[in-house]
Design a protein around this motif. Structure first.
Motif, PDB file in Angstrom:
ATOM      1  N   MET A   1      33.420  -3.314 -24.905  1.00 19.39           N
ATOM      2  CA  MET A   1      32.078  -3.877 -24.758  1.00 19.39           C
ATOM      3  C   MET A   1      32.142  -5.302 -24.220  1.00 19.39           C
ATOM      4  O   MET A   1      31.351  -5.688 -23.373  1.00 19.39           O
ATOM      5  CB  MET A   1      31.323  -3.840 -26.091  1.00 19.39           C
ATOM      6  CG  MET A   1      30.905  -2.446 -26.496  1.00 19.39           C
ATOM      7  SD  MET A   1      30.057  -2.414 -28.081  1.00 19.39           S
ATOM      8  CE  MET A   1      28.506  -3.201 -27.643  1.00 19.39           C
ATOM      9  N   SER A   2      33.119  -6.051 -24.680  1.00 20.34           N
ATOM     10  CA  SER A   2      33.285  -7.423 -24.210  1.00 20.34           C
ATOM     11  C   SER A   2      33.732  -7.457 -22.748  1.00 20.34           C
ATOM     12  O   SER A   2      33.209  -8.229 -21.948  1.00 20.34           O
ATOM     13  CB  SER A   2      34.310  -8.133 -25.095  1.00 20.34           C
ATOM     14  OG  SER A   2      34.575  -9.414 -24.607  1.00 20.34           O
ATOM     15  N   LEU A   3      34.691  -6.619 -22.400  1.00 22.36           N
ATOM     16  CA  LEU A   3      35.234  -6.600 -21.039  1.00 22.36           C
ATOM     17  C   LEU A   3      34.203  -6.208 -19.994  1.00 22.36           C
ATOM     18  O   LEU A   3      34.178  -6.767 -18.900  1.00 22.36           O
ATOM     19  CB  LEU A   3      36.434  -5.650 -20.951  1.00 22.36           C
ATOM     20  CG  LEU A   3      37.728  -6.159 -21.557  1.00 22.36           C
ATOM     21  CD1 LEU A   3      38.763  -5.038 -21.579  1.00 22.36           C
ATOM     22  CD2 LEU A   3      38.254  -7.349 -20.782  1.00 22.36           C
ATOM     23  N   VAL A   4      33.372  -5.220 -20.320  1.00 23.29           N
ATOM     24  CA  VAL A   4      32.394  -4.742 -19.331  1.00 23.29           C
ATOM     25  C   VAL A   4      31.027  -5.393 -19.530  1.00 23.29           C
ATOM     26  O   VAL A   4      30.079  -5.055 -18.839  1.00 23.29           O
ATOM     27  CB  VAL A   4      32.272  -3.196 -19.334  1.00 23.29           C
ATOM     28  CG1 VAL A   4      33.610  -2.547 -19.014  1.00 23.29           C
ATOM     29  CG2 VAL A   4      31.708  -2.676 -20.636  1.00 23.29           C
ATOM     30  N   ASP A   5      30.956  -6.328 -20.470  1.00 22.80           N
ATOM     31  CA  ASP A   5      29.723  -7.060 -20.756  1.00 22.80           C
ATOM     32  C   ASP A   5      28.560  -6.107 -21.058  1.00 22.80           C
ATOM     33  O   ASP A   5      27.467  -6.227 -20.506  1.00 22.80           O
ATOM     34  CB  ASP A   5      29.376  -7.989 -19.589  1.00 22.80           C
ATOM     35  CG  ASP A   5      28.366  -9.052 -19.976  1.00 22.80           C
ATOM     36  OD1 ASP A   5      28.342  -9.444 -21.152  1.00 22.80           O
ATOM     37  OD2 ASP A   5      27.590  -9.476 -19.099  1.00 22.80           O
ATOM     38  N   ALA A   6      28.832  -5.124 -21.907  1.00 23.34           N
ATOM     39  CA  ALA A   6      27.828  -4.127 -22.268  1.00 23.34           C
ATOM     40  C   ALA A   6      27.094  -4.552 -23.535  1.00 23.34           C
ATOM     41  O   ALA A   6      27.679  -5.130 -24.449  1.00 23.34           O
ATOM     42  CB  ALA A   6      28.495  -2.773 -22.479  1.00 23.34           C
ATOM     43  N   LYS A   7      25.818  -4.222 -23.586  1.00 24.17           N
ATOM     44  CA  LYS A   7      25.005  -4.542 -24.759  1.00 24.17           C
ATOM     45  C   LYS A   7      25.074  -3.441 -25.817  1.00 24.17           C
ATOM     46  O   LYS A   7      24.829  -3.689 -26.990  1.00 24.17           O
ATOM     47  CB  LYS A   7      23.563  -4.768 -24.337  1.00 24.17           C
ATOM     48  CG  LYS A   7      23.371  -6.020 -23.507  1.00 24.17           C
ATOM     49  CD  LYS A   7      21.918  -6.175 -23.090  1.00 24.17           C
ATOM     50  CE  LYS A   7      21.645  -7.449 -22.347  1.00 24.17           C
ATOM     51  NZ  LYS A   7      22.366  -7.648 -21.117  1.00 24.17           N
ATOM     52  N   THR A   8      25.404  -2.218 -25.373  1.00 29.52           N
ATOM     53  CA  THR A   8      25.475  -1.101 -26.309  1.00 29.52           C
ATOM     54  C   THR A   8      26.796  -0.361 -26.146  1.00 29.52           C
ATOM     55  O   THR A   8      27.454  -0.463 -25.109  1.00 29.52           O
ATOM     56  CB  THR A   8      24.335  -0.091 -26.086  1.00 29.52           C
ATOM     57  OG1 THR A   8      24.519   0.525 -24.804  1.00 29.52           O
ATOM     58  CG2 THR A   8      22.971  -0.759 -26.153  1.00 29.52           C
TER      59      THR A   8
ATOM     60  N   THR B   1      27.080   2.861 -25.875  1.00 31.19           N
ATOM     61  CA  THR B   1      26.861   3.879 -24.841  1.00 31.19           C
ATOM     62  C   THR B   1      27.051   3.290 -23.454  1.00 31.19           C
ATOM     63  O   THR B   1      27.724   3.880 -22.606  1.00 31.19           O
ATOM     64  CB  THR B   1      25.450   4.487 -24.975  1.00 31.19           C
ATOM     65  OG1 THR B   1      25.333   5.098 -26.262  1.00 31.19           O
ATOM     66  CG2 THR B   1      25.186   5.526 -23.897  1.00 31.19           C
ATOM     67  N   GLU B   2      26.473   2.122 -23.228  1.00 28.33           N
ATOM     68  CA  GLU B   2      26.611   1.458 -21.928  1.00 28.33           C
ATOM     69  C   GLU B   2      28.083   1.168 -21.626  1.00 28.33           C
ATOM     70  O   GLU B   2      28.555   1.352 -20.503  1.00 28.33           O
ATOM     71  CB  GLU B   2      25.807   0.161 -21.921  1.00 28.33           C
ATOM     72  CG  GLU B   2      25.855  -0.593 -20.620  1.00 28.33           C
ATOM     73  CD  GLU B   2      25.129  -1.938 -20.683  1.00 28.33           C
ATOM     74  OE1 GLU B   2      25.249  -2.682 -19.694  1.00 28.33           O
ATOM     75  OE2 GLU B   2      24.464  -2.235 -21.691  1.00 28.33           O
ATOM     76  N   ALA B   3      28.830   0.727 -22.626  1.00 32.35           N
ATOM     77  CA  ALA B   3      30.248   0.417 -22.447  1.00 32.35           C
ATOM     78  C   ALA B   3      31.043   1.661 -22.075  1.00 32.35           C
ATOM     79  O   ALA B   3      31.858   1.638 -21.143  1.00 32.35           O
ATOM     80  CB  ALA B   3      30.810  -0.204 -23.724  1.00 32.35           C
ATOM     81  N   VAL B   4      30.803   2.746 -22.788  1.00 33.86           N
ATOM     82  CA  VAL B   4      31.543   3.979 -22.520  1.00 33.86           C
ATOM     83  C   VAL B   4      31.168   4.547 -21.154  1.00 33.86           C
ATOM     84  O   VAL B   4      32.039   4.965 -20.387  1.00 33.86           O
ATOM     85  CB  VAL B   4      31.321   5.018 -23.648  1.00 33.86           C
ATOM     86  CG1 VAL B   4      31.924   6.360 -23.289  1.00 33.86           C
ATOM     87  CG2 VAL B   4      31.911   4.492 -24.958  1.00 33.86           C
TER      88      VAL B   4
END
Length: 69
Positions: A17-24, A26-29
């Motif tokens: 989540m940190s690497l891809v700057d995702a808020k959720t 699901t968004e990260a995956v």
């Protein structure tokens, strides 16, 4: 969209989540899966380098398909 239950280590998911700057989660995956698919497709294309003969010249590419008449 298909639903899937996946068990992941929390530290791995947090890092993703940190690497891809995702808020959720699901968004990260989804981002990770899309990136992996893109990278593997690019690798396949790169693996074809030098194995195909390309005989069209720039003029043929610019002025279209001869099959169209």
């Amino acid at each position: 969209m298909a639903r899937a239950t996946v068990t992941l280590p929390q530290d791995l998911l947090t890092e993703l989540m940190s690497l891809v700057d995702a808020k959720t989660k699901t968004e990260a995956v989804l981002t990770a899966v899309r990136d992996e698919i893109r990278l593997r497709k690019a690798a396949r294309i790169k693996a074809m380098a030098g194995k195909m003969e390309f005989i069209a010249d720039a003029d043929e590419l610019r002025h279209g398909d001869h099959r169209l008449g």
